[in-house]
Design an enzyme around this catalytic site. Structure first.
Site, mmCIF file in Angstrom:
data_model
loop_
_atom_site.group_PDB
_atom_site.id
_atom_site.type_symbol
_atom_site.label_atom_id
_atom_site.label_comp_id
_atom_site.label_asym_id
_atom_site.label_seq_id
_atom_site.Cartn_x
_atom_site.Cartn_y
_atom_site.Cartn_z
ATOM 1 N N ARG A 136 42.745 -81.131 37.665
ATOM 2 C CA ARG A 136 42.448 -82.732 37.818
ATOM 3 C C ARG A 136 41.228 -83.225 37.379
ATOM 4 O O ARG A 136 40.854 -84.270 37.089
ATOM 5 C CB ARG A 136 42.749 -83.298 39.381
ATOM 6 C CG ARG A 136 44.125 -83.274 39.639
ATOM 7 C CD ARG A 136 44.612 -83.810 40.668
ATOM 8 N NE ARG A 136 44.440 -82.681 42.057
ATOM 9 C CZ ARG A 136 44.131 -82.753 43.243
ATOM 10 N NH1 ARG A 136 44.143 -84.035 43.693
ATOM 11 N NH2 ARG A 136 44.206 -81.834 43.992
ATOM 12 N N GLY A 169 46.573 -67.497 45.760
ATOM 13 C CA GLY A 169 46.519 -68.312 46.951
ATOM 14 C C GLY A 169 45.041 -68.007 47.876
ATOM 15 O O GLY A 169 44.297 -66.941 47.466
ATOM 16 N N ALA A 228 35.922 -69.677 44.604
ATOM 17 C CA ALA A 228 35.634 -70.677 43.404
ATOM 18 C C ALA A 228 36.663 -70.236 42.380
ATOM 19 O O ALA A 228 36.034 -70.071 41.272
ATOM 20 C CB ALA A 228 34.253 -70.540 43.151
ATOM 21 N N GLN A 286 38.906 -62.726 41.345
ATOM 22 C CA GLN A 286 40.518 -62.821 41.563
ATOM 23 C C GLN A 286 41.101 -63.142 40.124
ATOM 24 O O GLN A 286 40.996 -64.189 39.972
ATOM 25 C CB GLN A 286 40.378 -63.723 42.406
ATOM 26 C CG GLN A 286 41.747 -63.963 43.107
ATOM 27 C CD GLN A 286 42.110 -65.316 43.768
ATOM 28 O OE1 GLN A 286 41.365 -65.978 43.760
ATOM 29 N NE2 GLN A 286 43.432 -65.408 44.621
ATOM 30 N N LYS A 322 1.842 -87.717 25.987
ATOM 31 C CA LYS A 322 2.390 -86.289 25.968
ATOM 32 C C LYS A 322 1.338 -85.048 26.310
ATOM 33 O O LYS A 322 0.477 -85.275 25.451
ATOM 34 C CB LYS A 322 3.179 -86.151 24.798
ATOM 35 C CG LYS A 322 4.173 -85.190 24.703
ATOM 36 C CD LYS A 322 3.809 -83.907 24.396
ATOM 37 C CE LYS A 322 3.399 -83.786 22.735
ATOM 38 N NZ LYS A 322 3.160 -82.492 22.343
#
Ligand code: UD1
Ligand code: CA
Length: 461
Positions: free
Chosen positions: A14, A78, A8, A73, A347
């Site tokens: 995008r 990659g 992740a 990471q 409520k």
């Protein structure tokens, strides 16, 4: 013994969003939560999420999920590089590693079980999930012999035109024998078109590697943009609806209905059009919900009807009728065989069995006994500008139309409140309370006034 790694760290450009991609919601659960849910039944010994881009936000959002470990990471070089980050954490580990993507949320637990089973049964170094796609563009292509033993995985952009013809794709979901993978991981090279360390190269370096074909290729849909997010939602809805219809639930015009996969329905429930069921909602047998209703995090008992209404965080007991146009919220609890009708809001209110609040009322912070009748337009004034206060109403009490009950207030049992009253003090059992000025009728008042006016006009002229 299996350790799960969820990738992740990627950027998710995008999505065009400030929110990290894996935190986007799909039917009430984030993408990554869905991935975590799918591995839960496998009882993994450890669950490691590899985070990078917006790591702080991802970690913060996942704080409440138990037993997650985060591995950073910091630069994304990659998928192979991502898994390399696990090396210091898994030293001496002798089990398997299941690799999943945080942005592939539709995988079924059954599929993963099947992958693990094949892996163990054949004692593979790695077992990978593959699919045959009509349009394999963008995916790594998997080349196997006739026994499903993987020879090579080549990324789309690194394929020759001939290799691109192969439509068997790498889903990116793997099970590795960790000790074998750990040996090859340090030797990965980034000599490819993207200058990345490919996890697929590690796969190619292992033996034997077996491919398992997916039955339903929709499961590996990855979310890269909002269109795919919408597609995934549709797939999920189709699954959920098919499940409930098979289990004996009637959905009228299913396309207009949405049901979160956290909802529980019993047989002979009927869901009418334009109805939305969300969160931890349970609806018991014989109930009819909709048209036009929203039920969220609520428990609906047997044989209840809810018509054009909104019910959130509430409980409704059997045989009760809600709506049209009612709103229950803030832990409302409605007893059995009640009626909560037109334009009524409850409520944090508890109604005893066989109680009616049929028209135009607001009851907030109220507790009623049984067989209470709340007249049209009755309002509890529960807020003094600083604090909320409770109203307690005893059994078989009734309020007349347009009563205001100013809390804190206690009405006993068998009390009658006269219409239009503003009740500010407690009333004991068995009383009539009239809290308004008495009606005054002045006979001849209008004509007397008229005469006086014409007298005055005569004097002026
Ligand atoms: C990868 C596979 C490809 C496969 C496809 C399936 C490789 C080299 N290729 O390609 O064969 O068909 O998945 O979807 O593995 N990620 C990190 N850190 C990184 C890079 C990626 O955590 O440094 C994460 C991303 O956030 C994403 C996942 O890994 O969730 C896949 O990465 P992506 O770059 O999209 O791989 P693909 O090019 O799609
Ligand atoms: Ca991808």
């Amino acid at each position: 013994m299996v350790v799960v790694a969820i990738l992740a760290a990627g950027r998710g450009t995008r999505m065009k969003s400030n929110l990290p991609k894996v935190l986007h919601s799909l039917g009430g659960r984030s993408l990554i939560e869905r991935v975590i849910d799918s591995v839960k039944p496998l009882s993994p010994t450890r669950q490691m999420v590899i985070v990078g881009y917006q790591a702080v936000e991802v970690k913060a959002a996942m704080q409440s999920v138990p037993d997650l470990e985060f591995v950073e990471q910091s630069v994304q070089l990659g998928t192979g590089h991502a898994i390399q980050q696990l090396l210091p954490h898994l030293q001496g580990y002798t089990g398997d590693l299941l690799v999943l993507y945080g942005d592939v949320p539709l995988l079924r637990t059954e599929t993963l079980k099947n992958l693990l089973q094949t892996h163990t049964q054949h004692q593979n170094a790695a077992t990978i999930l593959t699919a045959h796609l009509d349009n394999p563009k963008g995916y790594g292509r998997v080349f196997c012999n006739s026994e499903n033993i993987v020879q090579q995985i080549i990324e789309d952009r690194d394929c020759t035109p001939d290799q691109k013809e192969n439509n068997r794709i790498n889903a990116g979901i793997y099970c590795f024998r960790w000790q074998d993978l750990a040996k090859v991981l340090p030797h990965l090279q980034a000599n490819n078109s993207q200058k990345e360390y490919y996890l697929t190269d590690a796969v190619s370096a292992l033996k034997p590697v077996m491919a398992v074909d997916l039955e339903d290729y929709q499961e590996i849909l990855g979310i890269n943009d909002r269109l795919q997010l919408a597609t995934a939602y549709e797939i999920l809805q189709k699954r959920v609806k098919e499940k409930w219809m098979t289990a004996g639930v009637t959905l009228i015009n299913p396309d207009s209905i949405t049901i979160d996969d956290t909802v529980e329905l019993q047989p002979d429930v009927i869901i009418e059009p334009q109805t939305h069921l969300r969160g931890n909602t349970v609806i018991q047998t014989g109930s009819r919900i909709g048209p036009g209703s929203l039920i969220e995090n609520s428990q609906i008992g047997e044989n209840v009807t809810v018509l054009y209404s909104v019910v959130t965080d509430s409980i409704v007991q059997p045989g009760t009728r809600i709506g049209p146009y009612a709103h229950l919220r803030g832990h409302a609890e409605v007893g059995a065989f009640c009626r909560v009708g037109n334009f009524v809001e409850l409520k944090n209110t508890k109604l005893g069995d066989c109680t009616n609040v049929a028209h135009l009322s607001y009851l907030g912070d109220t507790t009623t006994g049984k067989k209470v009748n709340i007249g049209a337009g009755t309002i509890t004034a529960n807020y003094d500008g600083v604090k909320k206060h409770r109203t307690i109403i005893g059994d078989s009490t009734g309020t007349g139309s347009n009563s205001v009950l100013v809390a804190p207030l206690k009405l006993g049992s068998d009390v009658y409140v006269a219409a239009g009253s503003t009740v500010t003090e407690d009333v004991p059992d068995d009383c009539l309370v009239i809290a308004r000025t008495r009606q005054v009728v002045k006979p001849g008042w209008v004509s007397n006034k008229r005469d006086a006016q014409s007298e005055q006009l005569k004097n002026e002229s």
